[in-house]
Scaffold this motif. Sequence first.
Motif, PDB file in Angstrom:
ATOM      1  N   ILE A 206       0.117  30.958   3.259  1.00 16.46           N
ATOM      2  CA  ILE A 206       1.329  30.175   3.618  1.00 16.46           C
ATOM      3  C   ILE A 206       1.580  30.650   5.250  1.00 16.46           C
ATOM      4  CG2 ILE A 206       3.592  29.307   3.309  1.00 16.46           C
ATOM      5  CD1 ILE A 206       2.935  29.411   0.201  1.00 16.46           C
ATOM      6  N   LEU A 207       1.792  31.910   4.987  1.00 13.60           N
ATOM      7  CA  LEU A 207       2.334  32.601   6.373  1.00 13.60           C
ATOM      8  C   LEU A 207       1.047  32.291   7.459  1.00 13.60           C
ATOM      9  CD1 LEU A 207       4.034  35.793   5.191  1.00 13.60           C
ATOM     10  CD2 LEU A 207       5.208  33.830   5.928  1.00 13.60           C
TER      11      LEU A 207
ATOM     12  N   PRO B 181      12.350  23.348   5.082  1.00 11.94           N
ATOM     13  CA  PRO B 181      11.293  24.394   4.986  1.00 11.94           C
ATOM     14  C   PRO B 181      10.001  23.680   4.771  1.00 11.94           C
ATOM     15  CG  PRO B 181      12.688  23.869   2.960  1.00 11.94           C
ATOM     16  CD  PRO B 181      13.197  23.169   3.956  1.00 11.94           C
ATOM     17  N   GLN B 182       9.104  24.471   5.335  1.00 16.99           N
ATOM     18  CA  GLN B 182       7.838  24.102   4.926  1.00 16.99           C
ATOM     19  C   GLN B 182       7.240  24.507   3.804  1.00 16.99           C
ATOM     20  OE1 GLN B 182       8.039  26.101   8.609  1.00 16.99           O
ATOM     21  NE2 GLN B 182       9.251  24.226   8.679  1.00 16.99           N
TER      22      GLN B 182
ATOM     23  N   ALA C 221       8.668  39.890  -0.491  1.00 16.96           N
ATOM     24  CA  ALA C 221       7.222  39.977  -0.130  1.00 16.96           C
ATOM     25  C   ALA C 221       6.976  38.861   1.120  1.00 16.96           C
ATOM     26  CB  ALA C 221       6.549  39.626  -1.151  1.00 16.96           C
ATOM     27  N   PHE C 222       7.508  37.883   1.121  1.00 14.80           N
ATOM     28  CA  PHE C 222       7.427  36.987   2.092  1.00 14.80           C
ATOM     29  C   PHE C 222       8.135  37.637   3.671  1.00 14.80           C
ATOM     30  CE2 PHE C 222       6.388  33.282  -0.436  1.00 14.80           C
ATOM     31  CZ  PHE C 222       5.625  32.468   0.307  1.00 14.80           C
ATOM     32  N   GLN C 223       9.216  38.087   3.323  1.00 12.29           N
ATOM     33  CA  GLN C 223       9.795  38.880   4.644  1.00 12.29           C
ATOM     34  C   GLN C 223       8.890  39.869   4.944  1.00 12.29           C
ATOM     35  OE1 GLN C 223      12.724  37.476   5.953  1.00 12.29           O
ATOM     36  NE2 GLN C 223      11.785  38.621   7.671  1.00 12.29           N
TER      37      GLN C 223
ATOM     38  N   LEU D 108       8.112  19.373   3.788  1.00 12.94           N
ATOM     39  CA  LEU D 108       7.370  20.369   2.940  1.00 12.94           C
ATOM     40  C   LEU D 108       5.858  20.302   3.178  1.00 12.94           C
ATOM     41  CD1 LEU D 108       8.284  22.317   0.858  1.00 12.94           C
ATOM     42  CD2 LEU D 108       7.728  20.705  -0.917  1.00 12.94           C
ATOM     43  N   ASP D 109       5.155  21.239   3.288  1.00  6.46           N
ATOM     44  CA  ASP D 109       3.832  21.381   3.315  1.00  6.46           C
ATOM     45  C   ASP D 109       3.139  22.208   2.133  1.00  6.46           C
ATOM     46  OD1 ASP D 109       2.855  20.167   6.069  1.00  6.46           O
ATOM     47  OD2 ASP D 109       3.840  21.977   6.902  1.00  6.46           O
ATOM     48  N   TRP D 110       3.826  23.048   1.728  1.00  8.69           N
ATOM     49  CA  TRP D 110       3.478  23.951   0.382  1.00  8.69           C
ATOM     50  C   TRP D 110       4.400  23.929  -0.812  1.00  8.69           C
ATOM     51  CZ3 TRP D 110       2.827  25.872   5.360  1.00  8.69           C
ATOM     52  CH2 TRP D 110       1.763  25.939   5.931  1.00  8.69           C
ATOM     53  N   MET D 111       3.814  23.710  -1.783  1.00  9.80           N
ATOM     54  CA  MET D 111       4.721  23.873  -3.127  1.00  9.80           C
ATOM     55  C   MET D 111       4.052  24.934  -4.145  1.00  9.80           C
ATOM     56  SD  MET D 111       6.609  21.250  -5.639  1.00  9.80           S
ATOM     57  CE  MET D 111       7.610  21.916  -7.129  1.00  9.80           C
TER      58      MET D 111
END
Length: 609
Positions: A70-71, A84-85, A102-104, A159-162
Amino acid sequence: MSAPTENESPQVAFSDLALSDAVMAALADVGYETPSPIQAATIPPLLDGKDVLGQAQTGTGKTAAFALPILSGLPDRGKGGKGPQALVLTPTRELTIQVAEAFQRYASHIPGFHVLPIYGGQGYGPQLAALKRGVNVVVGTPGRVMDHLKRGTLKLDALDWMVLDEADEMLRMGFIEDVEWIFEHTPPQRQVALFSATMPSAIRRIAKTHLREPQEITIQTKTTTAINIRQRYWIVGGGTSKLDALTRLLEAEPFDAMIVFARTKKSTDELAERLSARGYACAALNGDIVQAQRERTVAKLKNGQLDIIVATDVAARGLDVERISHVINFDIPHDTEAYVHRIGRTGRAGREGDAILFVTMREKRLFKAIERATRQAIEPMDLPSIAEVNEQRVARFKQRISVALAEGKLKPFRELLDEYRAEHNVDPEELAAALAYLAQGDEPLMLSPGKADRGDRSAGPRDMGAQTPKSANKSKARQQSFGDGDLETFRIEVGRTHGVEPRNIVGAIANEAGVDSAHIGRIDIRDDFSLVDLPKGMPEDIFAHLKTVWVAGRQLEIQREDGAPPAPAAGRRGKPGPKPKSKSKKPGKAKAKPGKAKPGKKRAKPKSE
């Protein structure tokens, strides 16, 4: 959906997975080089824009498996400022915070990146302000995400990802309908990743409905639990209560940090209080604790201010603390999935872990189900012997002496002792022994065989409620008399209409009061209460605790039944009560007459009797 594929540990590096330069720089910062099997199998299809259905046991690195692609795709797909994407749904607040962190961490080299955790128990103000400013990724629990969508404060147009993380846990916690509702309010072209440790039929139905030709990835292992976790069990009994067994383990089993799992919120509070009274750095973690306090508790566990957390399943879900070396199942979980999730809290990041399960004789069937589900034999264990406990106590005492000698702050004390010896003509060895006695205090340095074998409460490092030898003797005498004498009758507020059976009552009392089942006499089950014959002399603390114990969805509210007929000398449990007509009728006909007590209704007699 494609057929599941078996994935062995790949001999690849993160550099082989076509991740972005910014993500690779972050991985270099944290020292990650080789992906786990689920990461190596999942990242390429997600980078290719495919939906993914991933199954792997807890603790295998599923967060990075979806966070890294995703990142890596944010610069290409980001629509900037429209919302948000990516949306990640998690079952608990703790896991929400963990995933957001973790994302950060992985986005540390992506300028202007913002991730927002949203969950219940936190005020709306900070969440609303962050959403208004704009975020790239939202990580949230289903309930709070639904709230924001209904308020219009969270928009998913961009939104691109869920991602559904720990989908089986969402099913167990009753969130699936919320998840379905959220899916219906997402753009149809979003990319979906669903991750789960187990794959029940309801999860597969969601995948079939909302995922488009997903790449199905199953990481096959010999067991559903990590191989680096040693699993053992102890059969409760032999005159030793579970609490005393736990304190013996704490004294003799080397551990870094530990999670003790109990079934109820009240049990976590009580057990944490008792362990704290015995000298351990311990705290409870359950759903009744406010979020800020829960976060402080986890932080203390991470930095070593706490060594033991007593938690419920929900509160510990997603808890990722590397120093957790042991998981103790103080109460056996009701389902096998919960067991897998529990012991997954240890053995993280490739470290060794230990999981110990307390099993009563009446829980043998559930224990066997756990062994079948994990496809692994859990090895039996004996409690540490008195000699082992004493050996550890002596070792700790000697260590204290070594530390004091190493610190080099003894000069003023040496002068004082020289002065004392000159005044009283005392042998140096006698003087050293006297000082050792003062340092130890009232707590005996060595356990006697009689105490530990009977499961006496002084088996812990600090005797709860027994600060002096005199009170300890009283406690000991009270424990010995309980269960050895005559019976008296007690009333409990659970009966036939609540679906209770004699085995439920026996199990609860035997486990919670430490009464051998052989000492439990007649059990007379009535419509909305029951009478139980128990040994005379029940200690007041056990009596008070039994009031709060839950059986068949109700608290026992135990009280002495002064008006009941005396207990027979050889009373046997399990026989029907004095209403055979009600028992012989078909279900539903016992309450044909109006005015009969309805299920769950208390008797008319005041509770104060």
